[in-house]
Design an enzyme around this catalytic site. Structure first.
Site, PDB file in Angstrom:
ATOM      1  N   GLU A 163       5.550  64.478  -0.169  1.00 17.62           N
ATOM      2  CA  GLU A 163       5.390  63.018   0.859  1.00 17.62           C
ATOM      3  C   GLU A 163       4.382  62.372   0.681  1.00 17.62           C
ATOM      4  O   GLU A 163       2.996  62.667   0.760  1.00 17.62           O
ATOM      5  CB  GLU A 163       5.558  63.679   1.896  1.00 17.62           C
ATOM      6  N   ASP A 199      -5.812  59.390  -3.472  1.00 11.40           N
ATOM      7  CA  ASP A 199      -5.043  57.887  -3.796  1.00 11.40           C
ATOM      8  C   ASP A 199      -3.807  58.737  -4.299  1.00 11.40           C
ATOM      9  O   ASP A 199      -3.840  59.457  -5.834  1.00 11.40           O
ATOM     10  CB  ASP A 199      -5.710  56.535  -4.938  1.00 11.40           C
ATOM     11  N   ASP A 211       2.800  51.235   3.889  1.00  7.75           N
ATOM     12  CA  ASP A 211       1.939  49.449   3.898  1.00  7.75           C
ATOM     13  C   ASP A 211       3.163  48.571   2.793  1.00  7.75           C
ATOM     14  O   ASP A 211       3.245  48.332   1.080  1.00  7.75           O
ATOM     15  CB  ASP A 211       0.510  49.469   3.296  1.00  7.75           C
ATOM     16  N   LYS A 224       2.393  39.969   2.766  1.00  6.17           N
ATOM     17  CA  LYS A 224       2.399  38.304   2.048  1.00  6.17           C
ATOM     18  C   LYS A 224       2.700  37.795   0.794  1.00  6.17           C
ATOM     19  O   LYS A 224       1.708  39.140  -0.054  1.00  6.17           O
ATOM     20  CB  LYS A 224       0.757  38.264   2.488  1.00  6.17           C
ATOM     21  N   ASP A 259      11.061  49.129   6.878  1.00  2.21           N
ATOM     22  CA  ASP A 259      11.843  48.427   7.657  1.00  2.21           C
ATOM     23  C   ASP A 259      11.470  47.102   7.223  1.00  2.21           C
ATOM     24  O   ASP A 259      11.647  45.695   8.179  1.00  2.21           O
ATOM     25  CB  ASP A 259      10.672  48.158   9.198  1.00  2.21           C
ATOM     26  N   THR A 286       9.619  58.075  12.133  1.00  5.60           N
ATOM     27  CA  THR A 286       8.289  58.194  11.820  1.00  5.60           C
ATOM     28  C   THR A 286       7.901  56.462  13.196  1.00  5.60           C
ATOM     29  O   THR A 286       8.520  56.307  13.285  1.00  5.60           O
ATOM     30  CB  THR A 286       7.797  57.942  10.926  1.00  5.60           C
ATOM     31  N   PHE A 303       5.947  54.352  12.199  1.00  5.51           N
ATOM     32  CA  PHE A 303       5.736  53.327  11.385  1.00  5.51           C
ATOM     33  C   PHE A 303       7.338  52.455  11.484  1.00  5.51           C
ATOM     34  O   PHE A 303       7.964  51.736  11.466  1.00  5.51           O
ATOM     35  CB  PHE A 303       5.498  52.729  10.087  1.00  5.51           C
ATOM     36  N   GLU A 304       7.833  52.992  11.656  1.00  5.14           N
ATOM     37  CA  GLU A 304       9.631  53.335  11.815  1.00  5.14           C
ATOM     38  C   GLU A 304      10.270  52.376  13.108  1.00  5.14           C
ATOM     39  O   GLU A 304      10.345  51.611  13.261  1.00  5.14           O
ATOM     40  CB  GLU A 304      10.779  54.663  11.623  1.00  5.14           C
TER      41      GLU A 304
HETATM   42  C1  LIG Z   1       2.304  51.816   6.692  1.00  6.72           C
HETATM   43  S1  LIG Z   1       1.567  54.175   7.369  1.00  6.72           S
HETATM   44  C2  LIG Z   1       2.905  54.404   7.306  1.00  6.72           C
HETATM   45  C3  LIG Z   1       2.716  56.544   7.736  1.00  6.72           C
HETATM   46  C4  LIG Z   1       3.884  56.778   7.615  1.00  6.72           C
HETATM   47  N1  LIG Z   1       5.021  57.229   5.913  1.00  6.72           N
HETATM   48  C5  LIG Z   1       4.341  56.602   8.767  1.00  6.72           C
HETATM   49  O1  LIG Z   1       5.932  56.303   8.617  1.00  6.72           O
HETATM   50  O2  LIG Z   1       4.187  56.719  10.168  1.00  6.72           O
HETATM   51  C6  LIG Z   1       1.610  53.951   5.222  1.00  6.72           C
HETATM   52  C7  LIG Z   1       0.663  55.632   4.844  1.00  6.72           C
HETATM   53  O3  LIG Z   1       0.486  55.074   3.350  1.00  6.72           O
HETATM   54  C8  LIG Z   1      -1.150  55.826   3.602  1.00  6.72           C
HETATM   55  N2  LIG Z   1      -1.538  54.931   1.627  1.00  6.72           N
HETATM   56  C9  LIG Z   1      -0.464  53.570   1.538  1.00  6.72           C
HETATM   57  N3  LIG Z   1      -1.071  53.453  -0.002  1.00  6.72           N
HETATM   58  C10 LIG Z   1      -1.845  55.302  -0.536  1.00  6.72           C
HETATM   59  C11 LIG Z   1      -1.708  55.792  -1.660  1.00  6.72           C
HETATM   60  N4  LIG Z   1      -2.035  55.312  -2.547  1.00  6.72           N
HETATM   61  N5  LIG Z   1      -1.831  56.886  -1.418  1.00  6.72           N
HETATM   62  C12 LIG Z   1      -2.385  57.579  -0.626  1.00  6.72           C
HETATM   63  N6  LIG Z   1      -1.635  57.460   0.766  1.00  6.72           N
HETATM   64  C13 LIG Z   1      -1.804  55.906   0.784  1.00  6.72           C
HETATM   65  C14 LIG Z   1      -1.881  54.309   4.151  1.00  6.72           C
HETATM   66  O4  LIG Z   1      -3.407  55.880   4.616  1.00  6.72           O
HETATM   67  C15 LIG Z   1      -0.649  54.758   5.026  1.00  6.72           C
HETATM   68  O5  LIG Z   1      -1.400  55.871   6.425  1.00  6.72           O
END
Ligand SMILES: C[S@@+](CC[C@H](N)C(=O)[O-])C[C@H]1O[C@@H](n2cnc3c(N)ncnc32)[C@H](O)[C@@H]1O
Length: 222
Positions: A57, A109, A132, A136, A168, A201, A203-204
């Site tokens: 994940e 990352d 994320d 924009k 979403d 989740t 964010f969902e």
């Molecule tokens: C919008 S949040 C969604 C979190 C979770 N999946 C949820 O649905 O509640 C996106 C997450 O992805 C992580 N993330 C974004 N790009 C990433 C990357 N390249 N490597 C590791 N984590 C990353 C961010 O730190 C953030 O916590």
């Protein structure tokens, strides 16, 4: 395989300072459950001491889906990747408290972890939930799903492994569908083909509360 990708980051480090106690806890638990790129290619059999299929994940946030899935499916191993350290700490804490043995985490990352640490054809599934959206237009290039990402996951999934993307944001779903549909390394699947239903989740729920639709896209590697 090595891919030279431009360092366009799909995340911003939103670090909330952890208390000294939580930081110390993090460091201690990290020894047990943490993985790093610096350790080289991940040998999952050695890490988990079994040969169960591996599910990855990416961007697990506070770990809600990762923990729910791993609790429900003890015969699968889970690797999570998240750069948000308080989220990683929450997962480490749960692993220790509940004695969960089928999760390990990277806090780097995801593009680098995929490129440098995970062996080719080693994953049964890759999950990317509510990545994320960078809504924009001028930020779309920061979205994680782009050609480079698809090349990487195509190499890391084993045959008939699947990629499950949930969002979403309608235009992000359209963007992913467009990229995946023209990619001959993948076939579009019905949601029912996934091993286990996607847990809810944070964010969902945020998306639903804001009145947005939820899009689940599943692709199988051919
Ligand atoms: C919008 S949040 C969604 C979190 C979770 N999946 C949820 O649905 O509640 C996106 C997450 O992805 C992580 N993330 C974004 N790009 C990433 C990357 N390249 N490597 C590791 N984590 C990353 C961010 O730190 C953030 O916590």
């Amino acid at each position: 395989m090595s891919i030279n990708h431009k360092p366009i980051r799909s995340f911003v480090r939103r670090e909330r300072r952890m208390t000294k106690e939580r930081e110390a806890n993090f460091q201690q638990l990290w020894q047990r459950y943490g993985l790093t790129i610096a350790d080289g290619i991940c040998d999952a059999r050695k890490v988990f001491q079994n040969q169960a299929p591996i599910i990855l994940e990416i961007g697990f946030g506070d770990g809600e889906a990762l923990l729910t899935a791993a609790r429900a499916n003890p015969h699968h191993n889970y690797i999570g990747i998240e750069v948000y350290r308080p989220g990683v700490e929450a997962v480490l804490h749960a692993l220790e408290k509940e004695n969960i043995s089928n999760i390990r985490v990277y806090s780097e990352d995801a593009l680098l972890v995929l490129e440098k640490a995970l062996p080719d054809a080693s994953l049964a599934a890759i999950l990317l939930f509510f990545s994320d959206p960078w809504p924009k237009r001028c930020h779309h290039k920061r979205r994680l799903v782009r050609s480079l990402f698809i090349d990487l996951i195509s190499n890391k999934l084993h045959r008939m492994g699947y990629f499950h993307f949930a969002t979403d944001w309608e235009d992000y779903a359209e963007h992913v569908a467009k990229l995946m549909q023209k990619d001959t390394r993948f076939a579009c699947c019905v949601y029912d083909c996934i091993l286990y239903p996607r847990p809810s989740t944070k964010f969902e729920r945020t998306g639903i509360k804001a009145g947005r639709g939820i899009y689940d896209l599943v692709y199988s590697s051919i």
